[in-house]
Structure formats: C-alpha cells, structure tokens
Design an enzyme around this catalytic site. Structure first.
Site, PDB file in Angstrom:
ATOM      1  N   CYS A 333       0.823  -1.209   0.000  1.00 32.41           N
ATOM      2  CA  CYS A 333       0.000   0.000   0.000  1.00 32.41           C
ATOM      3  C   CYS A 333       0.859   1.262   0.000  1.00 32.41           C
ATOM      4  O   CYS A 333       0.855   2.025   0.981  1.00 32.41           O
ATOM      5  CB  CYS A 333      -0.921  -0.010   1.202  1.00 32.41           C
ATOM      6  SG  CYS A 333      -1.896  -1.492   1.250  1.00 32.41           S
ATOM      7  N   GLU A 334       1.635   1.447  -1.027  1.00 31.88           N
ATOM      8  CA  GLU A 334       2.500   2.627  -1.201  1.00 31.88           C
ATOM      9  C   GLU A 334       2.615   2.859  -2.697  1.00 31.88           C
ATOM     10  O   GLU A 334       2.892   1.912  -3.436  1.00 31.88           O
ATOM     11  CB  GLU A 334       3.934   2.351  -0.684  1.00 31.88           C
ATOM     12  CG  GLU A 334       4.077   2.008   0.756  1.00 31.88           C
ATOM     13  CD  GLU A 334       4.091   3.220   1.678  1.00 31.88           C
ATOM     14  OE1 GLU A 334       4.268   4.362   1.191  1.00 31.88           O
ATOM     15  OE2 GLU A 334       3.912   3.010   2.882  1.00 31.88           O
TER      16      GLU A 334
END
Ligand code: LLP
Length: 385
Positions: A333-334
């Site tokens: 989640c980046e």
C-alpha cells in the site's frame, strides 16, 4: 535470460522467492580470488549486501574475510566460519554492546568513524584488558558520481573523519592506551561504475598517507572499502564486473609502503548478479493510459526501486507474445511500490513468472515485514534437481 528448464523448475515453487545462481557466484568469486591474489590484496566481503548463511559460507570457502556493520553481522560471520582475524567492523553508530561483541571476538580491526567512538572503544578495551586495533575511517572528499543516497566520501556526510579533524585525532590517539592505530580506511560510495573515480581515490590516499608519514605515523594497512558497481542493464552480457581493471587501478596508482597491505570491502560486485527475485503476476489491470502488471512481490522483497528509483531488469519468463508496455508494481500500500514504469514485456497475463534481475545485493538483505508480509524464502540453483 533464464533457460526454459529453469522455468519448469520454478513453476512448482511458491512465489515470491529469491533465486541464487550458484554458478555465477562461484565464477565471480574465482575471478575476485585470482585477480586480488595477483597483488596479495585482502578481501573482506561486505556482509550488508547479503547475509544469507549459504551465500556467506560459499564466500568464506574462498578464504575471504568479512566486513561487518553490526554486532549481529559479526556473529553471523563467525557462525559462517569467517576467522575473527579477518573481520573488520565499521559503522557510525556502534553501540556499547556491539563494541563488546567485537572486543570479545578479537576481530582484526575496528574502522572508527569519530573521536567519541575511539574514546569509548579505548575505555571498553581498557576494562576488558585488551588492546583494540583500529583504522580511522577518513573522509577523502572524493565524489563517487553515484546516487546521492549512496555517496559517502564527500565532506558534509555523517561518515568518517575529515581532514580538519586529523590533528585532534592524533592528539587523542597519543593518550588512548588501549587502542592501536593499524590502518587507514576509506569508502566513498556504492555502485561506482566510473573507474576513474577509483583512480582519484588512490591519488587522494597517496596525499593523505603522506600527511601521516610526515608526522611519523605509519600504518600496516590501507583499506579502500567497496563500492565497485555492476551492470544492472545487461546482467546476461556482463554477469561479472571487470575485476582485472579494477584491481589493476589500485596496483598502478596507489603507493603502498613495503609490507603495507591493501584491503577491500566488496559487497555488491560479488553477489548482485547471482540473485534474482522471482515473482508471479497476480493481475493485469487496465489504467487510464497504462497497463499495470501487479506482482506478488513488492518493495518488501526488493526495496531498491522504491527507495532509490533504482533500475532492475524485469523479464517475463512465461510469455513470448507481442511486447507491450506495463507499469510493473507490487501489492504494497505505497505508490512508490513500483519496480518499473513503461516496461516493455511480452504480452503478460495472470500467473506469468517474472524475474527481477541483479537482486543478489541489497535485496534479501533489505527485506521487511511491512504490511505483515512473510519474508520470502531463498532457493539455490545447486539444490534444484
Ligand atoms: N564498506 C563500507 C564502509 C560500506 O559502507 C559499504 C556499503 C561497503 C563497504 C560495500 O559497498 P559495495 O561494495 O556493496 O558497494 N543499499 C544500497 C547500498 C548501500 C551501501 C552501503 N555501504 C543499495 O541498495 O544500493
């Protein structure tokens, strides 16, 4: 390119995993050994590049020493068979406990990075009733022409001791009774492919050595660190860096005194090309302008692209289709969890096997458990049947 038999072997192994081609490692080590022995140079493997026990044991079997930056790296090196008298220990922030580990293990040399650190080592060595052997890490102010995150040899840098501090270092050394100065240490950065940089380093070291010998200070060894780069673009054409030229430069340009040893701390150049990260495509997703190939490996397995925007060659091992461009991304989640933008790959679909090449150095070693992911396993070519 991996050959097709490899792909059959890979298809039964759960992804992601690190794959090590032990033949490439062996060929590299043989050349390092052959070329460094020509001049009697001493090699310490920079453990930070890859501390996998099997890789470390293999490297040790060639008689190389270890370059460590933590107490745990010292312990891992000892467990992997490196003799203590071939272990050097660097780092700007050595903790008391780590210094104790190094003292207890009777390592070859502490590479000291500041005056307060020398004071502490002296004090702890006195308590242990030992003489700690040290080299001072000197900041030679040579620009390595590499990524600014991995440049370490310029003056405004947390690493090493600068020229303006030499006088106070000598003053200190005169009063420290439990440390012995045996070397001068340098390391100017990593992934250096412009070999003229190493010539510049040699010339600067000659000047610095002169400064010390003018003051009647002579050391047993010079340590020039690591930093030699590899070819991330062409791992198959250039699997082994040109060690003939590399060591030849030091032989030609560095003035050593009689009996003065030359030491190196090679990390990336020894292990980068033997490793690949093998992953599977989970989904191909159409964006507005781009197609995303979403892999089951991400920045948790190979941080370099996210952290340094580093280039790694990406190959689809399962497809021969027409090429298309993909943004190859991980599941983390980046937004920075991206291995490459507009990467040209043969038509790619779910479950295709992807190899991210040149991942043997600073790949597995920099893995994290972010998003509570499992640490990927390592597979060795000589253990596949
Ligand atoms: N000696 C010292 C004192 C070092 O700081 C380093 C690397 C080495 C030797 C080994 O350098 P090599 O031969 O591997 O270039 N994580 C970054 C690289 C950081 C290098 C840190 N120091 C990357 O993934 O590019």
């Amino acid at each position: 390119m991996f050959n097709s038999s490899r792909i059959n072997e890979f298809s039964n192994i759960p992804t992601p995993f690190y794959y090590y081609d032990m033949e490439i490692l062996q060929n590299t080590l043989e050349i390092v050994k052959r070329e460094s022995s020509k001049y009697g140079y001493h090699i310490h493997y920079a453990v930070k590049a890859n501390a996998n026990p099997k890789i470390m044991t293999k490297i040790q079997s060639y008689g190389f020493g270890a370059d460590c930056v933590s107490g745990n790296e010292i312990k891992r090196s000892l467990e992997s068979g490196y003799p203590p008298n071939k272990i050097v220990y660097a780092g700007v922030g050595k903790s008391d406990q780590e210094i104790q580990t190094a003292l207890d293990s009777d390592i070859f040399c502490f590479n000291c990075e500041s005056i307060p650190e020398m004071e502490l080592i002296n004090e702890m060595a006195e308590k242990a009733n030992k003489i700690a052997k040290i080299a001072i890490r000197i900041n030679p102010n040579v620009n390595a022409n590499t990524h600014h995150y991995i440049t370490t040899g310029v003056e405004e840098n947390k690493f090493g001791i600068s020229r303006w501090e030499f006088d106070s270092v000598l003053e200190g050394l005169a009063s420290y009774k439990n440390i012995e100065l045996i070397g001068l240490h340098f390391h100017i950065g990593s992934q250096i492919t412009d070999l003229s940089v190493f010539k510049g380093l040699c010339l600067r070291i000659n000047e610095i050595k002169q400064w010390f010998s003018d003051r009647q200070i002579f050391v047993d060894h010079i340590n020039v660190g690591g930093g030699y780069g590899v070819d991330y673009k062409h791992p198959d054409q250039n699997p082994i860096p040109d060690f003939v030229t590399f060591f030849g430069i030091f032989n030609e340009f560095l003035n050593l005194e009689a009996n003065q040893e030359l030491h190196f701390e090679l990390g990336r150049s020894m292990v980068a090309q033997c490793g690949s990260l093998i992953s599977k495509v989970l989904y191909v997703k159409n964006g507005v302008k781009t197609k995303f190939a979403i892999l089951d490996a991400g920045m948790t397995e190979l941080l370099r692209p996210a952290l340094y925007r580093a280039y790694h060659k990406i190959e689809n091992l399962s497809s021969n289709g027409e090429t298309e461009n993909y943004d190859v991304v991980g599941p983390i989640c980046e937004s920075s969890d991206c291995f490459g933008k507009l990467v040209s790959l043969p038509a790619t679909k779910r479950n295709d096997l992807i190899a991210i090449r040149t991942a043997g150095a600073y790949g597995e070693a920099m893995a994290s458990r972010y998003n509570l992911r499992d640490i990927a396993p390592s597979i060795f070519s000589n253990e596949l049947n």
